[in-house]
Design an enzyme around this catalytic site. Structure first.
Site, PDB file in Angstrom:
ATOM      1  N   CYS A 123       0.918  -1.305  -0.086  1.00  0.00           N
ATOM      2  CA  CYS A 123       0.174  -0.096  -0.094  1.00  0.00           C
ATOM      3  C   CYS A 123       0.866   1.180  -0.055  1.00  0.00           C
ATOM      4  O   CYS A 123       2.001   1.407   0.073  1.00  0.00           O
ATOM      5  CB  CYS A 123      -0.793   0.214   1.226  1.00  0.00           C
ATOM      6  SG  CYS A 123      -2.206  -1.154   0.831  1.00  0.00           S
ATOM      7  N   CYS A 196      -6.099  -1.322  -3.412  1.00  0.00           N
ATOM      8  CA  CYS A 196      -7.237  -0.829  -4.216  1.00  0.00           C
ATOM      9  C   CYS A 196      -7.293  -1.068  -5.583  1.00  0.00           C
ATOM     10  O   CYS A 196      -5.987  -0.884  -6.185  1.00  0.00           O
ATOM     11  CB  CYS A 196      -7.648   0.455  -3.544  1.00  0.00           C
ATOM     12  SG  CYS A 196      -8.268   0.745  -2.073  1.00  0.00           S
ATOM     13  N   GLU A 449      -4.123  13.509   2.389  1.00  0.00           N
ATOM     14  CA  GLU A 449      -4.693  13.699   1.062  1.00  0.00           C
ATOM     15  C   GLU A 449      -6.031  14.289   0.975  1.00  0.00           C
ATOM     16  O   GLU A 449      -6.950  14.224   2.051  1.00  0.00           O
ATOM     17  CB  GLU A 449      -4.818  12.151   0.657  1.00  0.00           C
ATOM     18  CG  GLU A 449      -3.551  11.499   0.344  1.00  0.00           C
ATOM     19  CD  GLU A 449      -3.700   9.892  -0.115  1.00  0.00           C
ATOM     20  OE1 GLU A 449      -2.893   9.520  -0.567  1.00  0.00           O
ATOM     21  OE2 GLU A 449      -4.911   9.474   0.098  1.00  0.00           O
ATOM     22  N   SER A 475      -4.874  11.420  -3.477  1.00  0.00           N
ATOM     23  CA  SER A 475      -5.009  10.137  -3.849  1.00  0.00           C
ATOM     24  C   SER A 475      -4.690   9.934  -5.379  1.00  0.00           C
ATOM     25  O   SER A 475      -4.855  10.682  -6.149  1.00  0.00           O
ATOM     26  CB  SER A 475      -6.158   9.437  -3.185  1.00  0.00           C
ATOM     27  OG  SER A 475      -6.178   8.172  -3.917  1.00  0.00           O
TER      28      SER A 475
END
Length: 560
Positions: A123, A196, A449, A475
């Site tokens: 991540c 993601c 972010e 992001s």
């Protein structure tokens, strides 16, 4: 083969340390002198979906190490989820966690004289941290990631993902989506573990690790759910033993040429703007004499965007992987890359590409050629102007062409929360430039972010008619007209601090401009009366980070 572990396993008094290892079940065979002692730095936990499968990945890495004649020794370190931390005080800790992770791995590797490391991560800040500590330690290292999540149920014309939920909330507020549909999306947007399923910072940095030569070929994008992910992990375990035997270390791999290759790949795939921040930090750890922001600016002009995936287009990471992933992108970039660079396979990039076997057919809708790219210039842009004397960063590849040149009126907010409340409260209109300040490395602190703010703007229908600028970050999945990493930040007296509501602001991502249409004389007058807001920073790590973090253009690294 000169092994560091000899200091604890191969000296006259090493029975002392061997006895401690044996108390945990290690055998004489495993502790035999001449066998590399390989650390597995595992960021597994049950808080971060991108890291949820790393326990299984670690198992296969261990098997690979044993198969190649090494001895694995696993240890853990922290990993925090950007998604869970979005939109509240938790995000203050996400970027600063990068330094903690790097420091913790350094401590374990040095205290136990490990011969090499397999660095498990997936991540946003965790992959950069692993690359940073690899460059710092300069002992044989391989980055092995857990792989991206599969896409979710169809929503808004594409496979859904975590960001679809934030967009959907904006649609609910705008009366475009029912509460029932919104609730159903919660259960179907994230169908399983993995980083993601869009090209956010997490998957961008997994791609960067591969482009740097620090992951085995093809490893950056194998989905978490695929058996190929486990086979790749086994091979990473075998490869690290070979690297130890050959004495190949990260600084032989992460050279200036490799950094430039990684920048070009980031440009070619329209990766996250955070790659600028992290590659700056990695180059700093490798003690390379280069200005990464300037490299991005220069190379963006000669690097076409040849891949297009979510958030710049509909396809998700699984589709990108099947289309050929990073090897296909590197192959298509051809002579634009320096293919003589060394990689963790023990071979050059040229050799890797010549031997790589594509298991799925090409998809020209996802990866194009140099002759017919999506764009003739890269997907990430560096901006200059009186609002960002030390540069700012944008992502034209994720911005609708109609917004590449935008002039609007400022609406200023001194925190992310204030701006989000204004967006959802209907206070932002077409033609506005939302200014979010005091969210930089020091001012935030932690350079949060502005993910939700941009997603809310998309949801309420302002992504093609209003813009957002900030000294914070975004992001990698954000789209719409945005500029981040404004340096110097407002908390250090950057010009963002003296912007007033109603000021006219120019954003031109093609020309690389971010300008406040206010005279120099007026700016000087405003500085005379400037009062910065006081933030109550809790006693602890954040207070330290706020004092010693550098600006975004220097990678937001800690320098004493």
């Amino acid at each position: 083969m000169d092994l560091r572990s000899k200091a604890i396993l191969g000296m006259e008094d090493s029975a002392f340390a061997r006895s401690l290892f044996k108390s945990m079940g290690y055998t004489d065979s495993e502790l035999k002198e001449g066998k590399p002692l390989i650390g597995i730095a595992n960021t597994w936990n049950t808080l971060v979906p991108g890291h949820y499968n790393l326990d299984k990945v670690a198992e296969y890495v261990k098997n690979g190490i044993y198969a190649a004649g090494g001895t694995p020794a696993e240890f853990g370190t922290i990993a925090a989820c950007d998604g869970v931390a979005q939109g509240h005080d938790g995000m203050h800790y996400i970027l600063p966690s990068r330094e903690i992770i790097a420091n913790s791995v350094e401590i374990m590797a040095q205290a136990h004289r490990l011969d090499g490391l397999v660095l498990l991560a997936s991540c946003d800040k965790i992959v950069p941290a692993m690359l940073m500590v690899a460059a710092r330690l300069d002992i044989p290292c391989i980055v092995c990631v857990g792989g991206p999540m599969l896409g979710g149920i169809e929503f808004d014309g594409r496979k859904s993902d975590l960001t679809s939920i934030s967009e959907a909330l904006g649609m609910v507020k705008a009366g475009k989506l029912s509460e029932r549909e919104y609730d159903a999306l919660e259960n179907t947007a994230c169908p399983g573990c993995g980083s993601c399923s869009f090209l956010g910072t997490a998957n961008t940095m997994c791609c960067v690790a591969e482009a740097l030569g620090m992951s085995l070929p093809g490893g950056g994008l194998i989905p978490a759910a695929y058996a190929a992910r486990l086979r790749h992990s086994f091979e990473a375990g075998r490869a690290i033993v070979d690297l130890c035997k050959k004495g190949i270390t990260p600084r032989q791999i992460m050279t200036k040429e490799a950094i430039r290759n990684a920048i070009k790949v980031t440009m070619a795939i329209c990766g996250s703007t955070n790659a600028v921040l992290h590659l700056s930090a990695i180059a700093n750890e490798a003690e390379l004499d280069m200005n990464v922001v300037e490299e991005f600016e220069t190379l963006s002009k000669i690097t076409p965007q040849i891949a297009k995936v979510n958030p710049a287009a509909k396809p998700e990471m699984e589709a990108f992987y099947r289309a050929g992933g990073i090897p296909k992108v590197e192959e298509r970039l051809g002579d634009l890359l320096d293919t003589s660079v060394m990689t963790v396979s023990g071979k050059t990039l040229k050799e890797n590409l010549a031997e790589y076997v594509y298991e799925y057919p090409e998809d020209p809708t996802i990866i194009k050629t140099m002759e017919a790219p999506f764009s003739k210039t890269g997907g990430v842009a560096v901006l200059h102007g009186n609002l960002c004397p030390n540069t700012a960063v944008s992502k034209p590849g994720a911005i609708d062409p109609s917004m590449h040149h935008f002039v609007g009126k400022a609406k200023c907010y001194n925190s992310e929360e204030e701006a989000e409340e204004a967006i959802l409260g209907g206070k932002i209109e077409a033609g506005d430039v939302v200014v979010i300040r005091y969210e930089g490395p020091k001012g935030g602190p932690g350079m949060r972010e502005m993910f939700k703010a941009m997603k809310y703007m998309y949801g309420v229908g302002l992504s093609k008619s209003a813009a957002l600028i900030t000294d914070g970050r975004f992001s990698g999945t954000n789209n719409g007209c945005f500029v981040g990493h404004i340096s110097p930040e407002a908390a250090e007296g950057g010009p963002l601090a003296i912007v007033h509501d109603g000021d006219e602001i120019l954003i031109d991502v093609n020309e690389g401009k971010l300008e406040l249409h206010v005279s120099d004389e007026e700016i000087a007058e405003r500085y005379k009366t400037l009062e910065m807001p006081k933030k109550n920073i809790p006693n602890g790590y954040l207070r330290l980070y706020a004092k010693v973090a550098t600006s975004a253009d220097q990678g937001a690294v800690i320098k004493m």
